[in-house]
Design a protein around this motif. Structure first.
Motif, PDB file in Angstrom:
ATOM      1  N   GLU A  44       0.836  -1.194   0.000  1.00 56.10           N
ATOM      2  CA  GLU A  44       0.000   0.000   0.000  1.00 56.10           C
ATOM      3  C   GLU A  44       0.877   1.253   0.000  1.00 56.10           C
ATOM      4  OE1 GLU A  44      -3.967  -1.641   2.338  1.00 56.10           O
ATOM      5  OE2 GLU A  44      -2.849   0.073   3.095  1.00 56.10           O
ATOM      6  N   ARG A  45       0.308   2.312  -0.530  1.00 54.52           N
ATOM      7  CA  ARG A  45       1.009   3.586  -0.495  1.00 54.52           C
ATOM      8  C   ARG A  45       1.097   4.061   0.954  1.00 54.52           C
ATOM      9  NH1 ARG A  45      -0.313   7.117  -5.598  1.00 54.52           N
ATOM     10  NH2 ARG A  45      -1.647   5.305  -5.813  1.00 54.52           N
ATOM     11  N   GLU A  46       2.259   4.571   1.334  1.00 53.44           N
ATOM     12  CA  GLU A  46       2.444   5.023   2.713  1.00 53.44           C
ATOM     13  C   GLU A  46       2.871   6.484   2.724  1.00 53.44           C
ATOM     14  OE1 GLU A  46       5.707   3.419   4.941  1.00 53.44           O
ATOM     15  OE2 GLU A  46       7.042   3.337   3.199  1.00 53.44           O
ATOM     16  N   LEU A  47       2.430   7.176   3.752  1.00 50.55           N
ATOM     17  CA  LEU A  47       2.814   8.562   3.958  1.00 50.55           C
ATOM     18  C   LEU A  47       4.166   8.594   4.656  1.00 50.55           C
ATOM     19  CD1 LEU A  47       1.933  11.608   3.894  1.00 50.55           C
ATOM     20  CD2 LEU A  47       1.032  11.237   6.195  1.00 50.55           C
ATOM     21  N   VAL A  48       5.137   9.297   4.078  1.00 48.04           N
ATOM     22  CA  VAL A  48       6.461   9.337   4.699  1.00 48.04           C
ATOM     23  C   VAL A  48       6.785  10.697   5.306  1.00 48.04           C
ATOM     24  CG1 VAL A  48       7.399   7.497   3.266  1.00 48.04           C
ATOM     25  CG2 VAL A  48       7.626   9.860   2.514  1.00 48.04           C
ATOM     26  N   ILE A  56       4.403  23.231  10.151  1.00 45.81           N
ATOM     27  CA  ILE A  56       4.777  22.126  11.030  1.00 45.81           C
ATOM     28  C   ILE A  56       4.949  20.858  10.188  1.00 45.81           C
ATOM     29  CG2 ILE A  56       4.000  20.655  12.926  1.00 45.81           C
ATOM     30  CD1 ILE A  56       2.609  23.083  14.105  1.00 45.81           C
ATOM     31  N   THR A  57       5.976  20.095  10.521  1.00 48.80           N
ATOM     32  CA  THR A  57       6.293  18.905   9.729  1.00 48.80           C
ATOM     33  C   THR A  57       6.201  17.634  10.571  1.00 48.80           C
ATOM     34  OG1 THR A  57       8.658  19.199  10.169  1.00 48.80           O
ATOM     35  CG2 THR A  57       7.778  20.173   8.151  1.00 48.80           C
ATOM     36  N   TYR A  58       5.936  16.535   9.893  1.00 44.85           N
ATOM     37  CA  TYR A  58       5.886  15.216  10.516  1.00 44.85           C
ATOM     38  C   TYR A  58       6.593  14.234   9.598  1.00 44.85           C
ATOM     39  CZ  TYR A  58       2.155  17.173  13.413  1.00 44.85           C
ATOM     40  OH  TYR A  58       1.440  17.952  14.272  1.00 44.85           O
ATOM     41  N   TYR A  59       7.200  13.208  10.212  1.00 49.21           N
ATOM     42  CA  TYR A  59       7.920  12.209   9.431  1.00 49.21           C
ATOM     43  C   TYR A  59       7.632  10.814   9.959  1.00 49.21           C
ATOM     44  CZ  TYR A  59      10.507  16.297   7.901  1.00 49.21           C
ATOM     45  OH  TYR A  59      10.850  17.517   7.379  1.00 49.21           O
ATOM     46  N   ALA A  60       7.595   9.871   9.034  1.00 50.97           N
ATOM     47  CA  ALA A  60       7.541   8.475   9.443  1.00 50.97           C
ATOM     48  C   ALA A  60       8.864   8.118  10.110  1.00 50.97           C
ATOM     49  CB  ALA A  60       7.308   7.585   8.223  1.00 50.97           C
ATOM     50  N   ASP A  61       8.822   7.191  11.044  1.00 50.22           N
ATOM     51  CA  ASP A  61      10.036   6.811  11.769  1.00 50.22           C
ATOM     52  C   ASP A  61      11.123   6.341  10.803  1.00 50.22           C
ATOM     53  OD1 ASP A  61       8.350   5.400  14.679  1.00 50.22           O
ATOM     54  OD2 ASP A  61       8.934   7.455  14.188  1.00 50.22           O
ATOM     55  N   SER A  62      10.711   5.711   9.718  1.00 49.93           N
ATOM     56  CA  SER A  62      11.682   5.137   8.782  1.00 49.93           C
ATOM     57  C   SER A  62      12.515   6.193   8.051  1.00 49.93           C
ATOM     58  CB  SER A  62      10.965   4.257   7.755  1.00 49.93           C
ATOM     59  OG  SER A  62      10.004   5.001   7.044  1.00 49.93           O
ATOM     60  N   VAL A  63      12.039   7.441   8.022  1.00 57.52           N
ATOM     61  CA  VAL A  63      12.760   8.480   7.284  1.00 57.52           C
ATOM     62  C   VAL A  63      13.183   9.638   8.173  1.00 57.52           C
ATOM     63  CG1 VAL A  63      11.470   7.873   5.209  1.00 57.52           C
ATOM     64  CG2 VAL A  63      10.752   9.848   6.564  1.00 57.52           C
ATOM     65  N   LYS A  64      12.802   9.603   9.420  1.00 57.45           N
ATOM     66  CA  LYS A  64      13.109  10.697  10.329  1.00 57.45           C
ATOM     67  C   LYS A  64      14.612  10.928  10.403  1.00 57.45           C
ATOM     68  CE  LYS A  64      10.235  10.754  13.600  1.00 57.45           C
ATOM     69  NZ  LYS A  64       9.469  10.425  14.821  1.00 57.45           N
ATOM     70  N   ASP A  65      15.004  12.169  10.425  1.00 55.36           N
ATOM     71  CA  ASP A  65      16.408  12.608  10.484  1.00 55.36           C
ATOM     72  C   ASP A  65      17.156  12.410   9.180  1.00 55.36           C
ATOM     73  OD1 ASP A  65      16.598  11.245  13.814  1.00 55.36           O
ATOM     74  OD2 ASP A  65      16.108  13.287  13.202  1.00 55.36           O
ATOM     75  N   ARG A  66      16.469  11.895   8.158  1.00 56.03           N
ATOM     76  CA  ARG A  66      17.114  11.749   6.838  1.00 56.03           C
ATOM     77  C   ARG A  66      16.390  12.559   5.756  1.00 56.03           C
ATOM     78  NH1 ARG A  66      17.084   7.054   4.303  1.00 56.03           N
ATOM     79  NH2 ARG A  66      15.187   6.252   5.293  1.00 56.03           N
ATOM     80  N   PHE A  67      15.073  12.684   5.884  1.00 57.23           N
ATOM     81  CA  PHE A  67      14.271  13.393   4.896  1.00 57.23           C
ATOM     82  C   PHE A  67      13.803  14.730   5.480  1.00 57.23           C
ATOM     83  CE2 PHE A  67      12.496   9.534   2.319  1.00 57.23           C
ATOM     84  CZ  PHE A  67      13.787   9.065   2.151  1.00 57.23           C
ATOM     85  N   THR A  68      13.664  15.713   4.609  1.00 58.66           N
ATOM     86  CA  THR A  68      13.138  17.006   5.013  1.00 58.66           C
ATOM     87  C   THR A  68      12.108  17.474   3.995  1.00 58.66           C
ATOM     88  OG1 THR A  68      15.253  17.606   6.046  1.00 58.66           O
ATOM     89  CG2 THR A  68      13.691  19.388   5.603  1.00 58.66           C
ATOM     90  N   ILE A  69      10.908  17.747   4.470  1.00 61.48           N
ATOM     91  CA  ILE A  69       9.842  18.254   3.606  1.00 61.48           C
ATOM     92  C   ILE A  69       9.763  19.765   3.761  1.00 61.48           C
ATOM     93  CG2 ILE A  69       8.051  17.899   5.359  1.00 61.48           C
ATOM     94  CD1 ILE A  69       6.112  17.182   3.077  1.00 61.48           C
ATOM     95  N   ASN A  83      18.254  12.504   2.180  1.00 60.96           N
ATOM     96  CA  ASN A  83      19.675  12.260   2.411  1.00 60.96           C
ATOM     97  C   ASN A  83      19.879  10.867   2.986  1.00 60.96           C
ATOM     98  OD1 ASN A  83      20.211  14.959   1.631  1.00 60.96           O
ATOM     99  ND2 ASN A  83      19.954  15.675   3.735  1.00 60.96           N
ATOM    100  N   SER A  84      21.112  10.402   2.934  1.00 65.83           N
ATOM    101  CA  SER A  84      21.458   9.092   3.498  1.00 65.83           C
ATOM    102  C   SER A  84      20.499   8.018   3.009  1.00 65.83           C
ATOM    103  CB  SER A  84      21.450   9.160   5.030  1.00 65.83           C
ATOM    104  OG  SER A  84      22.351  10.139   5.498  1.00 65.83           O
ATOM    105  N   LEU A  85      20.269   8.001   1.728  1.00 63.14           N
ATOM    106  CA  LEU A  85      19.288   7.077   1.159  1.00 63.14           C
ATOM    107  C   LEU A  85      19.713   5.636   1.333  1.00 63.14           C
ATOM    108  CD1 LEU A  85      18.351   9.163  -1.970  1.00 63.14           C
ATOM    109  CD2 LEU A  85      16.725   8.265  -0.305  1.00 63.14           C
ATOM    110  N   LYS A  86      18.699   4.797   1.541  1.00 60.70           N
ATOM    111  CA  LYS A  86      18.901   3.363   1.744  1.00 60.70           C
ATOM    112  C   LYS A  86      18.166   2.584   0.657  1.00 60.70           C
ATOM    113  CE  LYS A  86      18.779   4.098   6.761  1.00 60.70           C
ATOM    114  NZ  LYS A  86      18.104   3.708   8.028  1.00 60.70           N
ATOM    115  N   PRO A  87      18.577   1.358   0.399  1.00 56.67           N
ATOM    116  CA  PRO A  87      17.869   0.555  -0.605  1.00 56.67           C
ATOM    117  C   PRO A  87      16.373   0.430  -0.317  1.00 56.67           C
ATOM    118  CG  PRO A  87      19.958  -0.469  -0.096  1.00 56.67           C
ATOM    119  CD  PRO A  87      19.793   0.674   0.870  1.00 56.67           C
ATOM    120  N   GLU A  88      16.008   0.415   0.951  1.00 56.42           N
ATOM    121  CA  GLU A  88      14.585   0.288   1.297  1.00 56.42           C
ATOM    122  C   GLU A  88      13.791   1.557   1.014  1.00 56.42           C
ATOM    123  OE1 GLU A  88      17.222  -0.434   3.230  1.00 56.42           O
ATOM    124  OE2 GLU A  88      16.850   0.100   5.341  1.00 56.42           O
ATOM    125  N   ASP A  89      14.457   2.629   0.623  1.00 57.43           N
ATOM    126  CA  ASP A  89      13.751   3.836   0.206  1.00 57.43           C
ATOM    127  C   ASP A  89      13.304   3.754  -1.254  1.00 57.43           C
ATOM    128  OD1 ASP A  89      16.146   5.708   2.101  1.00 57.43           O
ATOM    129  OD2 ASP A  89      14.081   5.241   2.673  1.00 57.43           O
TER     130      ASP A  89
END
Length: 115
Positions: A44-48, A56-69, A83-89
């Motif tokens: 399913e599509r997930e909100l990241v 105000i911004t919110y992030y999924a735990d999987s991308v926190k401290d790496r992504f910036t909206i 930033n700091s992209l991983k294969p699971e991204d």
């Protein structure tokens, strides 16, 4: 009708960075809460990441401290600095309103993280 056009994806090595853009046509985004979603085949599509109309911004735990909206209301554009992209991204990334997507989905932009 609002049209969403995502861009900026590509192939990047693990640890690399990309900046995605989502341009909206047809109306201002100033009053909308916006989000970046991603989807991989079979899931399913997930909100990241999300950004409210007040910034105000919110992030999924999987991308926190790496992504910036971020957003530029004058340009009717939403950005996702990754930033700091991983294969699971690896996924197709889309933007839309949140908490519920109200507009037609764009074509998305493919992000592939691989060595």
């Amino acid at each position: 009708q609002v049209q969403l056009v995502e861009s900026g994806g590509g192939l990047v090595q693990p640890g690399g960075s990309l900046r995605l853009s989502c341009a909206a046509s047809g109306r201002t985004l100033s009053f909308n809460h916006m989000g970046w979603y991603r989807q991989v085949p079979g899931k399913e599509r997930e909100l990241v990441a999300a950004i409210l109309s007040n910034g105000i911004t919110y992030y999924a735990d999987s991308v926190k401290d790496r992504f910036t909206i971020s957003r530029n209301n004058a340009k009717k554009t939403i950005y996702l600095q990754m930033n700091s992209l991983k294969p699971e991204d690896t996924a197709v990334y889309y933007c839309n309103t949140r908490p519920q997507p109200m507009w037609a989905w764009g074509q998305g932009t493919q992000v592939t993280v691989s060595s």
